[in-house]
Enzyme design. Structure first.
Site, PDB file in Angstrom:
ATOM      1  N   GLU A  53      66.212  58.654  71.717  1.00 50.53           N
ATOM      2  CA  GLU A  53      66.272  58.725  73.107  1.00 50.53           C
ATOM      3  C   GLU A  53      66.568  59.996  73.689  1.00 50.53           C
ATOM      4  O   GLU A  53      66.235  60.258  74.852  1.00 50.53           O
ATOM      5  CB  GLU A  53      67.193  57.667  73.502  1.00 50.53           C
ATOM      6  CG  GLU A  53      66.913  56.263  73.289  1.00 50.53           C
ATOM      7  CD  GLU A  53      67.275  55.562  71.959  1.00 50.53           C
ATOM      8  OE1 GLU A  53      67.445  56.468  71.127  1.00 50.53           O
ATOM      9  OE2 GLU A  53      67.064  54.400  71.785  1.00 50.53           O
ATOM     10  N   PHE A 115      77.132  42.900  71.668  1.00 47.14           N
ATOM     11  CA  PHE A 115      76.357  43.636  70.826  1.00 47.14           C
ATOM     12  C   PHE A 115      75.653  44.490  71.843  1.00 47.14           C
ATOM     13  O   PHE A 115      75.087  44.374  72.663  1.00 47.14           O
ATOM     14  CB  PHE A 115      75.469  42.875  70.043  1.00 47.14           C
ATOM     15  CG  PHE A 115      74.550  43.411  69.317  1.00 47.14           C
ATOM     16  CD1 PHE A 115      74.942  44.210  68.098  1.00 47.14           C
ATOM     17  CD2 PHE A 115      73.127  43.324  69.560  1.00 47.14           C
ATOM     18  CE1 PHE A 115      73.818  44.959  67.565  1.00 47.14           C
ATOM     19  CE2 PHE A 115      72.210  44.366  68.735  1.00 47.14           C
ATOM     20  CZ  PHE A 115      72.461  44.938  67.832  1.00 47.14           C
ATOM     21  N   GLN A 116      75.730  45.968  71.262  1.00 52.79           N
ATOM     22  CA  GLN A 116      75.143  46.937  72.142  1.00 52.79           C
ATOM     23  C   GLN A 116      75.672  47.190  73.514  1.00 52.79           C
ATOM     24  O   GLN A 116      74.679  47.575  74.452  1.00 52.79           O
ATOM     25  CB  GLN A 116      73.559  46.993  71.971  1.00 52.79           C
ATOM     26  CG  GLN A 116      72.910  47.263  70.536  1.00 52.79           C
ATOM     27  CD  GLN A 116      71.467  47.353  70.517  1.00 52.79           C
ATOM     28  OE1 GLN A 116      70.658  46.946  71.244  1.00 52.79           O
ATOM     29  NE2 GLN A 116      71.168  48.229  69.343  1.00 52.79           N
ATOM     30  N   LYS A 165      70.643  42.889  81.463  1.00 49.77           N
ATOM     31  CA  LYS A 165      69.433  42.129  81.360  1.00 49.77           C
ATOM     32  C   LYS A 165      68.993  41.051  82.096  1.00 49.77           C
ATOM     33  O   LYS A 165      67.766  40.795  82.419  1.00 49.77           O
ATOM     34  CB  LYS A 165      69.484  41.559  79.657  1.00 49.77           C
ATOM     35  CG  LYS A 165      68.472  41.163  79.284  1.00 49.77           C
ATOM     36  CD  LYS A 165      68.711  40.974  77.700  1.00 49.77           C
ATOM     37  CE  LYS A 165      67.113  40.489  77.195  1.00 49.77           C
ATOM     38  NZ  LYS A 165      67.034  40.122  75.626  1.00 49.77           N
ATOM     39  N   MET A 491      72.299  82.885  66.434  1.00 46.08           N
ATOM     40  CA  MET A 491      73.419  83.646  67.486  1.00 46.08           C
ATOM     41  C   MET A 491      74.595  83.429  67.106  1.00 46.08           C
ATOM     42  O   MET A 491      75.681  84.261  67.123  1.00 46.08           O
ATOM     43  CB  MET A 491      73.321  82.727  68.750  1.00 46.08           C
ATOM     44  CG  MET A 491      73.932  83.268  69.823  1.00 46.08           C
ATOM     45  SD  MET A 491      73.586  84.961  70.303  1.00 46.08           S
ATOM     46  CE  MET A 491      72.197  84.979  71.335  1.00 46.08           C
TER      47      MET A 491
END
Lengths: 586, 163
Positions: A53, A115-116, A165, A491
């Protein structure tokens, strides 16, 4: 005509279409399955399935930077949302318009550690311009409209819409109508600058003896390059660009001094330090520009144009603040300045300006990166990283879209690629996000399939989102990856060389790096390793010629001990205090 | 210097967390804070006190104004204003102390709003300064509990913070 009856998911798909969205960058998951099904059944908008993502946000970001249109991201709840956070923060720091749609657990489960589940609105709060949680499905069209409006107007930025949802359930249908316009009572970004202030600013500019125009990313975002260029040429003023502003003024123009700041050009940093008038446009006096703020440009009267009032006088006080869009303010300045010059052609002190230019040319001759080669390529058989960027610039005639990751390669690209146009230099300037370059390049390539798109990167950064080589395979995105391979986190190593007695704490890869050629090939791409100077240009020629339609991973092994110079002396240094090489300082 | 910043914001969930979050995110401090809906149920009025020099306060007000949920804002300390804070204070009150506490409460124009066999609960309204003085004036008496609303305020005269 009867309004269509649509589910929340369908309304979302339709609203994105009505908003003119060209690509959705996303990754499906439980909480967004209704949306994905609605997209499958009703949407013509191409969806780009990334491999992580974070890459979705960077790809949308790259698309937005190159096109000026908002990038759109769709992720699921929980880990999908948290993976997007780095990309949202990246966009926030660089003021990039983006709309992120995140799934959420159903309303009745919110707060139950489902969940999630994660509090996306809460987690993203400090790194968004605004966010919404949809509470009623019928609010979806208006929320989308508002989100795009907020993301793209004023100082742009990312907006998150969190979608439980149940808001997108296919069984629940609502009348759909996409609003034409939007009104938010507390949000009215400035449309033009204060005329009195602009007039005052022009007076100061016209009486300047040692002026500099310091232009930042706001000029690029505000599509004000033409106005900036016109004003600079009208007045014959020198221009320096910030890291974010590169391309806002044509790189090869005589009046361009190169980038300023920590790794800015000697002539740019000196001109700033000794300037009597600084016109700051769409820049924010970042700590990577100013060095020690109390020692910043001691003689200068500062005029500061920015659409965001909070950017003005934040770290360095402005004498003449002007809140407004860069293009509108510069247009007005141009009109007034042209008028004044017509009436009194002598109002500009051309003699003083000529002396100022003489001084600037002296700085250029002494240590300018473009006046002569400063990195001693003949001193070694190894390829110098700067030479790679110069070869790239030559090969692509300064016209490529160059994305970069973060580190030495980013600074070399900023210093040695001469950007002639805005929106061609695409890098994470504010947040400094390693892993940005490749997914950003994907977004650019989707927007401009015929353009040359190059990701300049290093072994550290590229491995942070290397999985996107697979996305490039799926969507046939022939971007070019130019890996300045030095075997270190360059760097970090440079700072350890300069400030930590050369103790390379965790900045060395030893023998752990993959064979990038084979790795590219494993994904179905072309890999080319370059070790010798004489192979560099032929390899680049192949990448843009023979393999034009393929993704090419150019793994260029460079001098591992090269440092980026100039570099501001810190702490307590001023703009003019710089290291010019490992042994020379001002 | 102490500033009283008072603002109107959308009366929506999340609006308060954006304001408070801004302060922690940018390292500003909040000395006191109160918030409640106004006569217009779509708006909340939030008042906070904060410390900082002029440039810091300028940044705070600019950053607050940038929040989409913030509709209007005023720094009350910019002009003449009325500020009030309410305090409830529970003190131990036995023997001779009971009369002494009552007298002090009267002097401060407070009210004893609850009386127990060994405690008084006193209500006092005024500036933050006055409430501080009252707590100090309790002197010998044992302060058991203090609760304060934080400062709220309005500009004097015709000036109004409204849409």
């Amino acid at each position: 005509m009867a309004k269509p009856m649509l589910s929340g998911g369908e309304m979302l798909a339709r609203a994105l279409q009505d908003e003119g969205v060209e690509f959705i960058f996303g990754y499906p998951g439980g909480a967004v399955l209704h949306i994905y099904d609605a997209l499958f059944q009703t949407s013509d908008i191409p969806h780009i399935l990334v491999r992580h993502e974070q890459a979705a946000t960077h790809a949308a970001d790259g698309y937005a930077r190159a096109t000026g249109k908002p990038g759109v991201v769709l992720v699921t709840s929980g880990p999908g949302a948290t993976n997007a956070i780095t990309g949202i923060a990246t966009a926030y720091m660089d003021s990039i318009p983006m709309v992120v749609l995140s799934g959420q657990v159903p309303s009745h489960l919110i707060g139950e550690d489902a969940f999630q589940e994660t509090d996306m609105v809460g987690i993203s709060r400090p790194i968004v311009k605004h966010s919404f949680m949809v509470k009623r499905p019928e609010d979806i069209p208006a929320t989308i409209k508002k989100a795009f409006h907020i993301a793209t107007t004023g100082r742009p930025g990312p907006v998150v819409i969190d979608l439980p949802k149940d808001m997108t359930h296919p069984a629940h249908k609502f009348e759909y109508e996409y609003p034409d316009k939007v009104k938010i009572r507390s949000y009215a970004p400035a449309q033009k600058g204060h005329s009195g202030q602009i007039r005052k600013a022009v007076d100061i500019l016209l009486s300047a003896r040692k002026p500099v125009i310091y232009a930042g990313g706001g000029v690029v975002l505000g599509n004000a390059s033409a106005q900036l260029t016109a004003l600079a040429r009208l007045l014959d003023f020198p221009v320096t660009n910030t890291l974010m502003g590169l391309g806002a003024y044509p790189g090869s123009d005589r009046q361009f001094l190169g980038m300023l700041g920590m790794h800015g050009f000697y002539e740019a940093n000196n001109a700033m330090h000794y300037a009597d008038v600084i016109l700051a446009v769409g820049a924010r006096f970042d700590d990577r520009v100013t060095n020690t703020p109390s020692k910043f440009c001691p003689e200068a009267t500062i005029i500061h144009i920015d659409v965001d009032p909070a950017s003005i006088s934040k770290t360095v006080p402005a004498h003449v603040p002007i809140v407004g869009p860069c293009d509108a303010v510069l247009d007005e300045m141009l009109d007034i300045a042209r008028e004044r010059l017509k009436q009194e052609p002598e109002c500009l002190d051309r003699k003083a300006l000529a002396e100022w230019w003489q001084r600037i040319d002296g700085w250029r001759d002494a240590h300018g990166l473009w006046t002569a080669c400063r990195y001693a390529p003949e001193s070694t058989d190894l390829i110098k990283p700067q030479a790679v960027i110069e070869a790239l610039c030559k090969m692509t005639k300064g016209q490529a879209y160059v994305t970069s990751d973060v580190g030495q390669h980013q600074m070399f690209a900023a210093q040695y690629y001469r950007f002639e146009q805005p929106r061609r230099w695409i890098n994470s300037g504010g947040l400094g996000t390693m892993g940005f370059g490749l997914p950003a390049a994907m977004g650019v390539k989707l927007a401009y399939p015929d353009a040359d798109v190059v990701c300049v990167t290093g072994e550290g950064s590229i491995q942070m989102n290397i999985q996107e080589l697979s996305t490039c395979t799926q969507y046939k995105l022939p971007v070019k990856i130019l890996n300045l391979h030095n075997g270190y986190l360059g760097m970090v190593k440079q700072w350890q060389d300069m400030q930590y007695g050369g103790r390379y704490s965790e900045s060395v890869y030893e023998d752990s790096l993959p064979d990038f050629v084979k790795l590219a090939e494993a994904y179905g791409h072309v890999g080319i390793r370059v070790d010798r100077k004489e192979d560099l240009e032929p390899a680049l020629a192949d990448a843009f010629g023979k393999y034009r339609d393929r993704l090419v991973f150019l793994d260029v092994h460079v001098d591992p001990h090269e440092h980026v110079y100039p570099m501001h002396v810190a702490p307590n240094g001023s703009m003019r205090d710089m290291w010019l090489s490992k042994t020379e300082r001002t | 210097m102490r500033h009283i910043i008072s603002l109107l914001m959308e009366n929506e969930p999340g609006a308060l967390s954006r304001v408070v979050g801004l302060f922690s995110q940018r390292g500003y401090n909040i000395e006191s804070l109160n918030v409640a809906a106004t006569e217009d149920p779509t708006l909340s009025r939030l008042t906070l006190t904060t410390l900082g020099d002029d440039s810091k306060i300028e940044q705070i007000t600019k950053q607050l104004n940038k929040l989409i949920d913030v509709v209007k804002l005023v720094d009350l300390t910019d002009g003449s204003h009325i500020e009030r804070e309410l305090m409830l204070i529970k003190v131990k009150a036995v023997g001779a102390q009971r009369a002494e506490i009552k007298r002090t409460t009267d002097i401060f124009r407070g009210q004893i709003v609850d009386v127990g066999t060994s405690v008084y609960t006193i209500q006092l309204a005024g500036t933050a300064d006055k409430l501080d003085s009252f707590v100090r004036a309790m002197g010998e008496a044992t302060v058991l509990e203090v609760v304060r609303t934080g400062v709220c305020g309005l500009a004097r005269g015709d000036k109004v913070l409204s849409l």
